[in-house]
Design a protein around this motif. Structure first.
Motif, mmCIF file in Angstrom:
data_model
loop_
_atom_site.group_PDB
_atom_site.id
_atom_site.type_symbol
_atom_site.label_atom_id
_atom_site.label_comp_id
_atom_site.label_asym_id
_atom_site.label_seq_id
_atom_site.Cartn_x
_atom_site.Cartn_y
_atom_site.Cartn_z
ATOM 1 N N TYR A 15 0.837 -1.213 0.000
ATOM 2 C CA TYR A 15 0.000 0.000 0.000
ATOM 3 C C TYR A 15 0.869 1.260 0.000
ATOM 4 C CZ TYR A 15 -3.202 3.602 1.673
ATOM 5 O OH TYR A 15 -3.918 4.769 1.802
ATOM 6 N N LEU A 16 1.852 1.308 0.888
ATOM 7 C CA LEU A 16 2.720 2.486 0.969
ATOM 8 C C LEU A 16 3.563 2.631 -0.298
ATOM 9 C CD1 LEU A 16 3.862 2.217 4.699
ATOM 10 C CD2 LEU A 16 2.161 3.782 3.720
ATOM 11 N N LEU A 17 3.976 1.502 -0.878
ATOM 12 C CA LEU A 17 4.713 1.546 -2.142
ATOM 13 C C LEU A 17 3.868 2.181 -3.241
ATOM 14 C CD1 LEU A 17 6.914 0.744 -4.197
ATOM 15 C CD2 LEU A 17 5.881 -1.548 -4.266
ATOM 16 N N ILE A 33 13.158 2.981 -2.532
ATOM 17 C CA ILE A 33 11.850 2.693 -1.933
ATOM 18 C C ILE A 33 11.979 1.702 -0.779
ATOM 19 C CG2 ILE A 33 11.119 0.736 -3.346
ATOM 20 C CD1 ILE A 33 8.990 3.784 -2.449
ATOM 21 N N SER A 34 12.935 0.790 -0.863
ATOM 22 C CA SER A 34 13.137 -0.151 0.245
ATOM 23 C C SER A 34 13.645 0.588 1.481
ATOM 24 C CB SER A 34 14.110 -1.260 -0.158
ATOM 25 O OG SER A 34 15.390 -0.727 -0.461
ATOM 26 N N GLN A 35 14.468 1.610 1.270
ATOM 27 C CA GLN A 35 14.944 2.423 2.392
ATOM 28 C C GLN A 35 13.799 3.219 3.014
ATOM 29 O OE1 GLN A 35 18.097 4.701 0.572
ATOM 30 N NE2 GLN A 35 19.661 3.132 0.976
ATOM 31 N N THR A 43 13.353 -8.610 0.592
ATOM 32 C CA THR A 43 11.996 -8.741 1.141
ATOM 33 C C THR A 43 10.992 -7.971 0.297
ATOM 34 O OG1 THR A 43 12.854 -9.002 3.393
ATOM 35 C CG2 THR A 43 10.557 -8.333 3.164
ATOM 36 N N LEU A 44 11.330 -6.744 -0.070
ATOM 37 C CA LEU A 44 10.408 -5.934 -0.867
ATOM 38 C C LEU A 44 10.163 -6.568 -2.230
ATOM 39 C CD1 LEU A 44 8.692 -3.424 -1.157
ATOM 40 C CD2 LEU A 44 10.723 -2.159 -1.893
ATOM 41 N N SER A 45 11.219 -7.103 -2.851
ATOM 42 C CA SER A 45 11.059 -7.772 -4.155
ATOM 43 C C SER A 45 10.129 -8.966 -4.033
ATOM 44 C CB SER A 45 12.425 -8.230 -4.687
ATOM 45 O OG SER A 45 13.271 -7.124 -4.922
ATOM 46 N N GLU A 68 15.108 -3.719 -14.109
ATOM 47 C CA GLU A 68 16.395 -3.047 -13.968
ATOM 48 C C GLU A 68 16.459 -2.213 -12.685
ATOM 49 O OE1 GLU A 68 17.069 -0.815 -17.494
ATOM 50 O OE2 GLU A 68 17.275 -2.604 -18.776
ATOM 51 N N GLU A 69 16.054 -2.853 -11.594
ATOM 52 C CA GLU A 69 16.104 -2.228 -10.263
ATOM 53 C C GLU A 69 15.201 -1.003 -10.132
ATOM 54 O OE1 GLU A 69 18.027 -3.356 -7.360
ATOM 55 O OE2 GLU A 69 17.759 -5.068 -8.697
ATOM 56 N N GLU A 70 14.205 -0.899 -11.028
ATOM 57 C CA GLU A 70 13.223 0.192 -10.954
ATOM 58 C C GLU A 70 11.832 -0.403 -10.763
ATOM 59 O OE1 GLU A 70 13.552 3.754 -11.386
ATOM 60 O OE2 GLU A 70 15.651 3.294 -10.905
ATOM 61 N N VAL A 71 11.048 0.215 -9.876
ATOM 62 C CA VAL A 71 9.695 -0.265 -9.592
ATOM 63 C C VAL A 71 8.687 0.672 -10.249
ATOM 64 C CG1 VAL A 71 8.035 -0.917 -7.813
ATOM 65 C CG2 VAL A 71 10.492 -1.121 -7.364
ATOM 66 N N SER A 72 7.748 0.108 -10.974
ATOM 67 C CA SER A 72 6.688 0.907 -11.593
ATOM 68 C C SER A 72 5.345 0.221 -11.357
ATOM 69 C CB SER A 72 6.941 1.084 -13.093
ATOM 70 O OG SER A 72 6.981 -0.178 -13.732
ATOM 71 N N HIS A 73 4.284 0.925 -11.631
ATOM 72 C CA HIS A 73 2.955 0.331 -11.449
ATOM 73 C C HIS A 73 2.019 0.791 -12.555
ATOM 74 C CE1 HIS A 73 1.442 4.197 -10.230
ATOM 75 N NE2 HIS A 73 0.305 3.712 -9.791
#
Length: 490
Positions: A15-17, A33-35, A43-45, A68-73
């Motif tokens: 949710y926060l992500l 984002i994990s920080q 864990t986040l992955s 490539e170590e980037e999170v999108s939605h």
């Protein structure tokens, strides 16, 4: 307390992500984002991958991707926020406990643990955590039951369901299904038409109230204290007569508390039209006194002329109604430039509690950070938005003995309803309209009268002022460059 506090670890992180991604114009670094979430990248992955697979299978309409170590939605345009929260809540043990209590009223540890398919030790840990969160609402779970003010219990479930249920979903739930037949009755009684949001709010409150009527040992004691200034009001008595027809089969000992509960809800949740609230305010009470004082204080402190503006007055009145009747929130607004405005808001509301509310209800404690944030939003609005004001000059050469009563009559008639300022004509001032009993040679629109103001004059002026206000609204440059609000701490 916020809604995500009820989630399990994975759902809370997801949710926060998503909240961070929604607030970003691009993808976010997995490391960053994990920080922020104080989780390891591994864990986040794992959370993202497992959640995305489940969401796809459920056809939720929201997906998360790591590339490539980037999170999108991505989310579909039709996914409602309530549907998103409801999806996350289905994994929440705390939420399931609250639903069980709503339906069954009480539980035994062993039976509830079996129902939730968890151990008794895990259930006790969840109950301890849940009790810590419920402190915001001055509630607790003891001996398998919800304890606290009945009004607070209903308000908590109202806030919970308001974020996790839609109007269409209520049609499929036994508790709320028949409530739809009540809405037309309320619309006729209050001479109004509810929008979809108001229909959802009222349906939830009526359904929760009907469900809670069956609960044993309901505690309306605190509500009775809060309602003492309102019990003899004609508006309350009319509501009482109406609502008792809805609850005619309930035990008479509970009926008065049901009416009081409905009153508290209606006068604080932006359900009724401003005209209905104005009728209620006409009978006085601490909420009206607080609203009047707050508005006059703001009018004095704000850096530009602030007329009696219905929108602002209504917003302030509903906010102060919530402060008076309710405690706790699941939806704390997030505002920018908080430090300055929050200090002003907290100071003003603390004064309201001390001066207007505590004399009626001894021991009433202020802890509504939601209302502080909402009032801060009003201050920010006033610092940025110049309310449209129709300035009217009154010009007559008659004796002040005759002229002054006419000016006061005009002010009473229009300044209470419209965003107008009516004053004696001053040659150096600019006006949108002149009301005069003598010919005037100027370009300003003129309304002329003869000797005194007739009923027809007031009807004609009402139409003219409404037209002027509409014109000014269309062409107004409303955003101010700097903040002009300078309330001192009280």
């Amino acid at each position: 307390m916020r809604i995500e506090d009820l989630f399990e670890k994975r759902e809370r992180a997801i949710y926060l992500l998503v909240e961070h991604l929604r607030d970003s114009r691009s993808s976010l670094s997995l490391k960053e984002i994990s920080q922020r979430l104080q989780l390891s990248r591994t864990t986040l992955s794992r959370y993202i991958e497992s959640f995305d697979e489940e969401a796809r299978q459920s056809k939720l309409g929201l997906s998360l991707t790591i590339k490539e170590e980037e999170v999108s939605h991505q989310r579909t345009d039709t996914l409602l926020h309530t549907e998103w929260l409801a999806y996350l809540c289905q994994f929440s043990t705390k939420y399931q406990i609250l639903l069980y209590l709503f339906e069954k009223e009480e539980f035994a540890i062993q039976a509830l643990a079996q129902h939730l398919l968890i151990s008794e030790a895990s259930l006790n840990r969840q109950l301890a955590a849940l009790n810590h969160l419920l402190q915001d609402f001055q509630m607790s779970i003891r001996n398998g039951r919800l304890k606290g003010s009945e009004l607070q219990i209903r308000y908590f479930y109202y806030q919970l369901f308001l974020q996790t249920k839609t109007l269409s979903s209520l049609k499929n739930e036994t508790t709320f299904r028949q409530i739809a037949t009540y809405l037309p009755l309320f619309e006729r009684f209050f001479d109004t038409t509810f929008n979809s949001r108001q229909a959802l709010q009222l349906s939830l409150w009526l359904g929760i109230s009907q469900r809670r009527m069956r609960a044993q040992d309901v505690d309306f004691q605190e509500l009775v204290q809060l309602m003492k200034p309102y019990m003899e009001q004609k508006w309350y008595q009319k509501l009482r007569a109406f609502s008792l027809t809805l609850y005619q089969y309930q035990p008479s000992t509970v009926r008065e508390g049901e009416v009081m509960s409905l009153f508290a809800f209606l006068v604080s949740q932006a359900i009724l039209a401003p005209q209905q609230i104005e009728r209620m305010l006409a009978f006085g009470g601490p909420i009206r006194e607080a609203t009047t004082w707050c508005y006059q204080t703001i009018r004095t402190e704000v850096g530009h002329p602030l007329p009696i503006h219905e929108t602002i007055l209504y917003y302030l009145n509903q906010l102060l109604g919530r402060v008076y009747f309710f405690k706790g929130s699941l939806d704390l607004p997030l505002i920018q430039e908080t430090s300055y405005f929050l200090g002003n808001a907290r100071s003003l509301l603390s004064t309201v509690l001390e001066r207007f509310y505590q004399p009626h209800v001894a021991g009433l404690v202020f802890q509504r950070e939601e209302e502080v944030a909402c009032l801060a939003e009003l201050f920010r609005y006033l610092s940025q938005v110049q309310p449209v004001v129709v300035r009217i000059g009154f010009l007559t050469y008659q004796s002040p003995i005759l002229a002054e009563p006419m000016l006061r009559q005009l002010q009473r008639e229009f300044e209470r309803t419209y965003a107008v300022v009516i004053e004696s004509y001053v040659a150096s001032s600019d006006y949108d309209l002149l009301i005069a009993d003598e010919p005037v040679s100027m370009e300003t629109p003129l309304y002329s009268f003869h000797k005194r103001l007739y009923a027809s004059d007031f009807l004609a002026l009402k139409e003219k002022i409404a037209h002027l206000e509409e014109q000014k609204q269309k062409c107004a440059h409303r955003i101010l460059e700097t903040s002009s609000f300078s309330m001192e701490r009280r």
